[in-house]
Scaffold this active site. Structure first.
Site, PDB file in Angstrom:
ATOM      1  N   ASP A  69      97.112  -6.037-100.816  1.00 12.54           N
ATOM      2  CA  ASP A  69      97.661  -4.680-100.894  1.00 12.54           C
ATOM      3  C   ASP A  69      98.045  -4.411-102.342  1.00 12.54           C
ATOM      4  O   ASP A  69      98.910  -5.095-102.898  1.00 12.54           O
ATOM      5  CB  ASP A  69      98.889  -4.569 -99.980  1.00 12.54           C
ATOM      6  CG  ASP A  69      99.460  -3.151 -99.928  1.00 12.54           C
ATOM      7  OD1 ASP A  69      98.953  -2.267-100.638  1.00 12.54           O
ATOM      8  OD2 ASP A  69     100.431  -2.938 -99.157  1.00 12.54           O
TER       9      ASP A  69
ATOM     10  N   LYS B   4      99.006 -11.167 -95.848  1.00 14.70           N
ATOM     11  CA  LYS B   4      98.688 -10.084 -96.795  1.00 14.70           C
ATOM     12  C   LYS B   4      99.381 -10.395 -98.111  1.00 14.70           C
ATOM     13  O   LYS B   4     100.580 -10.681 -98.133  1.00 14.70           O
ATOM     14  CB  LYS B   4      99.172  -8.757 -96.199  1.00 14.70           C
ATOM     15  CG  LYS B   4      99.362  -7.624 -97.189  1.00 14.70           C
ATOM     16  CD  LYS B   4      99.588  -6.310 -96.445  1.00 14.70           C
ATOM     17  CE  LYS B   4     100.697  -5.485 -97.090  1.00 14.70           C
ATOM     18  NZ  LYS B   4     100.960  -4.236 -96.348  1.00 14.70           N
TER      19      LYS B   4
ATOM     20  N   GLU C 231      93.989  -3.057 -99.300  1.00 15.92           N
ATOM     21  CA  GLU C 231      94.844  -1.921 -98.961  1.00 15.92           C
ATOM     22  C   GLU C 231      95.212  -1.127-100.211  1.00 15.92           C
ATOM     23  O   GLU C 231      95.638  -1.700-101.217  1.00 15.92           O
ATOM     24  CB  GLU C 231      96.104  -2.467 -98.268  1.00 15.92           C
ATOM     25  CG  GLU C 231      97.035  -1.418 -97.692  1.00 15.92           C
ATOM     26  CD  GLU C 231      98.226  -2.066 -96.954  1.00 15.92           C
ATOM     27  OE1 GLU C 231      98.138  -3.256 -96.559  1.00 15.92           O
ATOM     28  OE2 GLU C 231      99.255  -1.384 -96.795  1.00 15.92           O
TER      29      GLU C 231
ATOM     30  N   LYS D 195     100.446  -9.142-101.844  1.00 15.03           N
ATOM     31  CA  LYS D 195     100.606  -8.005-102.750  1.00 15.03           C
ATOM     32  C   LYS D 195      99.899  -8.390-104.046  1.00 15.03           C
ATOM     33  O   LYS D 195     100.071  -9.525-104.536  1.00 15.03           O
ATOM     34  CB  LYS D 195     102.092  -7.762-103.023  1.00 15.03           C
ATOM     35  CG  LYS D 195     102.849  -7.239-101.804  1.00 15.03           C
ATOM     36  CD  LYS D 195     102.418  -5.822-101.488  1.00 15.03           C
ATOM     37  CE  LYS D 195     103.323  -5.185-100.463  1.00 15.03           C
ATOM     38  NZ  LYS D 195     102.889  -3.809-100.134  1.00 15.03           N
TER      39      LYS D 195
ATOM     40  N   SER E 117     103.585  -9.860 -94.940  1.00 12.18           N
ATOM     41  CA  SER E 117     103.266  -9.297 -96.246  1.00 12.18           C
ATOM     42  C   SER E 117     104.039 -10.096 -97.291  1.00 12.18           C
ATOM     43  O   SER E 117     105.268 -10.140 -97.243  1.00 12.18           O
ATOM     44  CB  SER E 117     103.702  -7.825 -96.245  1.00 12.18           C
ATOM     45  OG  SER E 117     103.619  -7.276 -97.537  1.00 12.18           O
TER      46      SER E 117
ATOM     47  N   GLY F 167     104.647  -1.691 -92.306  1.00  9.48           N
ATOM     48  CA  GLY F 167     106.105  -1.837 -92.286  1.00  9.48           C
ATOM     49  C   GLY F 167     106.696  -1.378 -93.600  1.00  9.48           C
ATOM     50  O   GLY F 167     105.987  -1.244 -94.601  1.00  9.48           O
TER      51      GLY F 167
ATOM     52  N   LYS G 164     101.930   4.088 -90.585  1.00  6.15           N
ATOM     53  CA  LYS G 164     103.385   3.913 -90.686  1.00  6.15           C
ATOM     54  C   LYS G 164     103.985   5.194 -90.134  1.00  6.15           C
ATOM     55  O   LYS G 164     103.705   6.280 -90.655  1.00  6.15           O
ATOM     56  CB  LYS G 164     103.816   3.744 -92.145  1.00  6.15           C
ATOM     57  CG  LYS G 164     103.473   2.390 -92.746  1.00  6.15           C
ATOM     58  CD  LYS G 164     103.948   2.279 -94.180  1.00  6.15           C
ATOM     59  CE  LYS G 164     103.550   0.921 -94.756  1.00  6.15           C
ATOM     60  NZ  LYS G 164     103.723   0.880 -96.225  1.00  6.15           N
TER      61      LYS G 164
ATOM     62  N   ASP H 134      96.892   3.286 -96.960  1.00  6.47           N
ATOM     63  CA  ASP H 134      98.296   3.333 -96.555  1.00  6.47           C
ATOM     64  C   ASP H 134      98.873   4.637 -97.128  1.00  6.47           C
ATOM     65  O   ASP H 134      98.815   5.688 -96.465  1.00  6.47           O
ATOM     66  CB  ASP H 134      99.003   2.070 -97.093  1.00  6.47           C
ATOM     67  CG  ASP H 134     100.509   2.035 -96.896  1.00  6.47           C
ATOM     68  OD1 ASP H 134     101.091   3.032 -96.470  1.00  6.47           O
ATOM     69  OD2 ASP H 134     101.143   0.989 -97.198  1.00  6.47           O
TER      70      ASP H 134
HETATM   71  O1  OSB Z   1     102.735  -1.060 -98.947  1.00  8.44           O
HETATM   72  O2  OSB Z   1     102.863  -1.869 -97.014  1.00  8.44           O
HETATM   73  C1  OSB Z   1     103.415  -1.562 -98.061  1.00  8.44           C
HETATM   74  C2  OSB Z   1     107.064  -2.695 -98.055  1.00  8.44           C
HETATM   75  C3  OSB Z   1     107.661  -1.620 -98.659  1.00  8.44           C
HETATM   76  C4  OSB Z   1     106.890  -0.567 -99.101  1.00  8.44           C
HETATM   77  C5  OSB Z   1     105.506  -0.597 -98.925  1.00  8.44           C
HETATM   78  C6  OSB Z   1     104.897  -1.668 -98.295  1.00  8.44           C
HETATM   79  C7  OSB Z   1     105.684  -2.752 -97.878  1.00  8.44           C
HETATM   80  C8  OSB Z   1     105.148  -3.971 -97.268  1.00  8.44           C
HETATM   81  C9  OSB Z   1     106.073  -4.782 -96.401  1.00  8.44           C
HETATM   82  O3  OSB Z   1     104.034  -4.390 -97.476  1.00  8.44           O
HETATM   83  C10 OSB Z   1     105.805  -4.616 -94.965  1.00  8.44           C
HETATM   84  C11 OSB Z   1     106.925  -5.150 -94.100  1.00  8.44           C
HETATM   85  O4  OSB Z   1     106.918  -6.339 -93.819  1.00  8.44           O
HETATM   86  O5  OSB Z   1     107.812  -4.376 -93.681  1.00  8.44           O
HETATM   87 MG    MG Z   2     100.751  -0.929 -98.159  1.00 10.68          MG
END
Ligand code: OSB
Ligand code: MG
Length: 390
Positions: A207, A180, A232, A182, A154, A309, A281, A257
């Site tokens: 995402d 992925k 996402e 952001k 991510s 994650g 999650k 999510d």
């Molecule tokens: O939206 O998936 C998410 C990290 C912190 C809070 C929300 C998210 C995320 C990530 C990172 O996308 C995922 C990771 O590598 O732990």
């Molecule tokens: Mg997410």
């Protein structure tokens, strides 16, 4: 989804042969610096305060991680609320009498509303302990089948496009199977277009962490041109209805999510057609009890799931690995190598990604990694033990 789902078929999930009398619950705050800032549509952080929860019983210690962040931006929970709720409500409830199994643990906690991440912290610690007692790996205990899980990375919002492109190259060269990105308004179409132009056939997803509304329909529809694996959480964290409207006008699958906080919400999302993929999650849904039911529901209905994650330390990361070893986790998870975020992890050895973009599922008892208590002690900012009252 036409068919009505009956969640009652999930059945009880005991996971212990002998009742567990929890003697002590430990709470610790451990600060780990991040290699680089992680920026999403809701903000940027440059270190992670890790909230570890442990459970002691029968001379064994089980380790869990509560994934709440310092500020309530991803969800309403934060470390302050989670530690308050564990200390004053959840820990006393689970220490009162012996625990018969995971369902019993979940049931004790369900008398208190919400606070899923707090509940999950205790469920994780309990399941590590249960697995150690049975001398099984966590994966084996919950019915995991995979020996390796496919993983992706991510990538946060960057100051410049060139910084992002460089990171995409780096993680692809390390073998990660899915990238992925952001996104948020102002960091979306141009960015995705350029990454796709350079890497025509990679698995690519985005995402938004709730950065859009249905007013952005035309803008979001433009994402359909990039052959994305999924979009996402484009809309509000608690929305299902608008996601359903959006999904019906997009070709690209929506993955939820934030909106999936329980088995019931997962069922509603599938019945409403709010998404075609679910990110599970364990922390967000309140622990293994709900996560396993969501997995089973999706598996039964051929809805792909993957493991999300929350910038976990190795302890939470290895729980994610166990979860992702279940057969329904067919898409790469956000389970990176420890070194993607941290200089040194709280477990030994660190989690590593193989050059084929998979992570090996540990076979040893419980987490299957050594918890580095000495190192944890050296970065602990606060700790507290809660003892059972006889
Ligand atoms: O939206 O998936 C998410 C990290 C912190 C809070 C929300 C998210 C995320 C990530 C990172 O996308 C995922 C990771 O590598 O732990
Ligand atoms: Mg997410």
């Amino acid at each position: 989804m036409a068919e009505v789902v009956n969640i009652a078929d999930a059945g009880p999930v005991p996971f212990v042969n002998q009742p567990v009398t929890i003697e002590r619950v430990g709470l610790r705050m451990v600060r780990l610096p991040l290699h680089e800032a992680f920026e999403t549509s809701f903000g940027s952080i440059d270190s992670r305060l890790i909230f570890l929860v442990c459970i002691e019983a029968d001379g064994l210690t089980g380790w869990g991680e509560c994934v709440a962040a310092e500020e309530p931006r991803y969800s309403y929970e934060c470390i302050g609320t989670a530690s308050h709720v564990i200390k004053n409500f959840l820990a006393p409830a689970v220490m009162r009498t012996p625990i018969q199994g995971l369902s019993d643990l979940a049931c004790r906690m369900s008398e208190f509303k919400g606070h899923n991440m707090a509940k999950a912290g205790l469920e994780l610690a309990f399941m590590d302990l249960a697995a150690r007692r049975e001398n099984k790996s966590l994966s084996k205990l919950i019915g995991g089948e995979r020996t390796r899980v496919p993983v992706g990375v991510s990538l946060g919002i960057q100051p410049k496009l060139s910084d992002l492109l460089q990171r995409v190259e780096k993680y692809l060269s390390l073998g990660y199977q899915r990238i992925k990105l952001k996104i948020m308004p102002g960091w979306d179409l141009d960015v995705v277009s350029e990454v796709r132009r350079r890497h025509t056939d990679i698995l690519l997803s985005v995402d938004a962490n709730s950065a859009y509304s249905l007013d952005d329909l035309a803008h979001l529809k433009a994402l359909d041109d990039f052959g994305l694996l999924m979009i996402e959480q484009p809309l509000d964290h608690d929305d299902l209805l608008d996601h359903s409207k959006l999904q019906s006008s997009l070709k690209t699958p929506i993955c939820l999510d934030e909106s999936i906080t329980s088995i019931r919400r997962a069922r509603h999302a599938l019945e409403l057609g709010s998404c075609r993929i679910i990110n599970i999650k364990i922390g967000r849904v309140g622990g293994y009890s709900q996560a396993l039911q969501i997995h089973d529901l999706c598996y039964k209905h051929h809805v792909p799931v993957w493991c999300g994650g929350m910038l976990e330390s190795g302890i939470g990361r290895v729980h994610n690995l166990a979860m992702a070893s279940l057969p329904g986790f067919t898409l790469p998870g956000d389970i990176s190598a420890s070194s993607r975020y941290f200089g040194r992890d709280l477990i030994v050895p660190a989690v590593e990604v193989r050059s084929d973009g998979t992570v090996e599922v540990p076979k040893g008892p419980g987490l299957g990694f050594e918890v580095d208590v000495q190192y944890i002690d050296s970065c602990t900012e606060a700790f507290e033990y809660l003892d059972r009252k006889n």
